[in-house]
Design an enzyme around this catalytic site. Structure first.
Site, PDB file in Angstrom:
ATOM      1  N   HIS A 221       7.319   4.230  12.197  1.00 25.62           N
ATOM      2  CA  HIS A 221       7.166   4.216  10.738  1.00 25.62           C
ATOM      3  C   HIS A 221       8.138   5.250  10.172  1.00 25.62           C
ATOM      4  CE1 HIS A 221       4.412   3.788   7.080  1.00 25.62           C
ATOM      5  NE2 HIS A 221       5.180   4.816   6.749  1.00 25.62           N
TER       6      HIS A 221
ATOM      7  N   CYS B 281       6.038   9.718  -0.684  1.00 28.72           N
ATOM      8  CA  CYS B 281       4.746  10.353  -0.423  1.00 28.72           C
ATOM      9  C   CYS B 281       4.497  11.405  -1.484  1.00 28.72           C
ATOM     10  CB  CYS B 281       4.734  10.997   0.973  1.00 28.72           C
ATOM     11  SG  CYS B 281       3.182  11.847   1.340  1.00 28.72           S
TER      12      CYS B 281
ATOM     13  N   ARG C 152       0.838  -1.209   0.000  1.00 29.79           N
ATOM     14  CA  ARG C 152       0.000   0.000   0.000  1.00 29.79           C
ATOM     15  C   ARG C 152       0.872   1.259   0.000  1.00 29.79           C
ATOM     16  NH1 ARG C 152      -0.776   4.866   2.488  1.00 29.79           N
ATOM     17  NH2 ARG C 152      -0.344   3.888   4.503  1.00 29.79           N
ATOM     18  N   ASP C 153       1.506   1.547   1.111  1.00 32.79           N
ATOM     19  CA  ASP C 153       2.303   2.758   1.215  1.00 32.79           C
ATOM     20  C   ASP C 153       3.467   2.735   0.234  1.00 32.79           C
ATOM     21  OD1 ASP C 153       2.950   5.242   2.260  1.00 32.79           O
ATOM     22  OD2 ASP C 153       4.160   4.431   3.887  1.00 32.79           O
TER      23      ASP C 153
ATOM     24  N   ASN D 242      10.005   4.153   2.335  1.00 35.85           N
ATOM     25  CA  ASN D 242      10.090   3.641   3.690  1.00 35.85           C
ATOM     26  C   ASN D 242      11.384   2.847   3.844  1.00 35.85           C
ATOM     27  OD1 ASN D 242       7.158   4.032   4.833  1.00 35.85           O
ATOM     28  ND2 ASN D 242       6.906   3.244   2.762  1.00 35.85           N
TER      29      ASN D 242
ATOM     30  N   HIS E  19      10.732   6.761   7.219  1.00 31.65           N
ATOM     31  CA  HIS E  19      11.257   6.830   5.863  1.00 31.65           C
ATOM     32  C   HIS E  19      12.758   7.065   5.947  1.00 31.65           C
ATOM     33  CE1 HIS E  19       7.450   7.297   3.309  1.00 31.65           C
ATOM     34  NE2 HIS E  19       7.064   6.967   4.520  1.00 31.65           N
TER      35      HIS E  19
END
Length: 301
Positions: free
Chosen positions: A208, A241, A15-16, A250, A210
């Site tokens: 989380h 993003c 997803r991300d 990430n 990056h």
């Protein structure tokens, strides 16, 4: 505080990781990636998003992905849901038992990302969480820009704590704290965790990070020293993003796992299978993996 003996790795690559890709990835490819990640031993794999395809076209095939994956006992397949319309789409798709909602610690980022203030975003998510919980689903919360914002610079830890506390009150079982632009450093990461842990139990927090500035692994270790035992990561270092210019992917799941394995910390994840999953999706995307460990082991696409 002693380091945790085990860490739960939450895989956000499907997803991300893929949401920022310039070319569409077929649902069958995404489903195969999810299955490979589950086969590697990951027990939480973020599998899609019910956002408007107008804004995030890569997530348009989420219902097809959910229908195609081979579900394994003990594995959760959460999806991101931005509003009630998205929740309704998740209900219609079927196969959903966990969702994620997201706020930001930066007013400017909230406006750029979802066109509303932080308070407005939280008010929008409240009925989403309430309905999801009524469905018997679990709800996870994200806070973006916890260590910096591309528009505002540094973010006060107290602001992160305020947003996290509101997500907890909304019924989120876990709050993932995201360094969206990857500017954080270990001491700042620890200070942020200390502030948030005043209002949210540390066992309900996830990291989380990056890796834009190469600080992700150092930051993960730093927050683990403060008791955080859940880490989000993205296979092959996928991601970025669309609303944070310059933000790279990430931290790579393979790199996180190599560090944890080397420290004797249990994850239940097999590094060879994880590298294989990263090589698969990198091959489909037509570029080398972003994982340093995979490259060192010859797992490049």
């Amino acid at each position: 505080m002693p380091l945790p003996k085990s860490v739960k790795m939450v895989e956000v690559g499907p997803r991300d990781g893929l949401q920022n890709e310039p070319t569409p990835v077929a649902p069958a490819v995404k489903a195969r990636l999810v299955d490979m990640l589950a086969e590697a031993g990951l027990t939480a794999i973020e599998s899609g998003s019910f956002v408007s395809p107008k804004w995030v076209p890569q997530m348009a095939g989420t219902p097809e992905v959910l229908a195609a994956i081979t579900r394994r006992p003990g594995v959760s397949y959460p999806v991101l849901v931005p509003n009630l319309k998205g929740l309704e789409a998740a209900e219609q798709a079927g196969g959903v038992d966990e969702i994620a909602v997201f706020g930001a610690a930066s007013e400017s980022f909230s406006q750029k990302n979802i066109n509303c203030s932080i308070d407005e975003s939280l008010a929008r998510f409240a009925p989403v969480a309430e309905r999801a919980l009524a469905n018997g689903w679990r709800v996870r919360g994200y806070v973006s820009c916890v260590l910096g914002c591309p528009y505002e610079g540094e973010i006060a830890p107290a602001k992160v704590a305020e947003v996290a506390q509101k997500l907890l009150a909304m019924g989120c079982y876990e709050i993932s704290l995201g360094d969206t632009v990857g500017t954080g450093t270990p001491v700042k990461a620890q200070a942020m965790i200390e502030a948030v842990a005043q209002v949210v139990p540390v066992e309900k927090l996830a990291a989380h990070f990056h890796d834009t500035y190469g600080q992700a692994l150092a930051n993960i270790l730093a927050v683990m020293e403060k008791g955080v035992a859940v880490v989000d990561s993205s296979v092959a270092g996928l991601g970025g993003c669309p609303y944070a210019k310059g933000a790279s992917g990430n931290v790579a799941s393979e790199d996180v796992l190599y560090m944890l394995d080397g420290m004797g910390i249990e994850t239940g994840v097999d590094i060879d299978r994880l590298i294989a999953a990263g090589a698969y999706i990198s091959g489909e995307l037509g570029r080398p993996t972003g994982s340093k460990v995979a490259r060192a082991r010859g797992g490049c696409a």
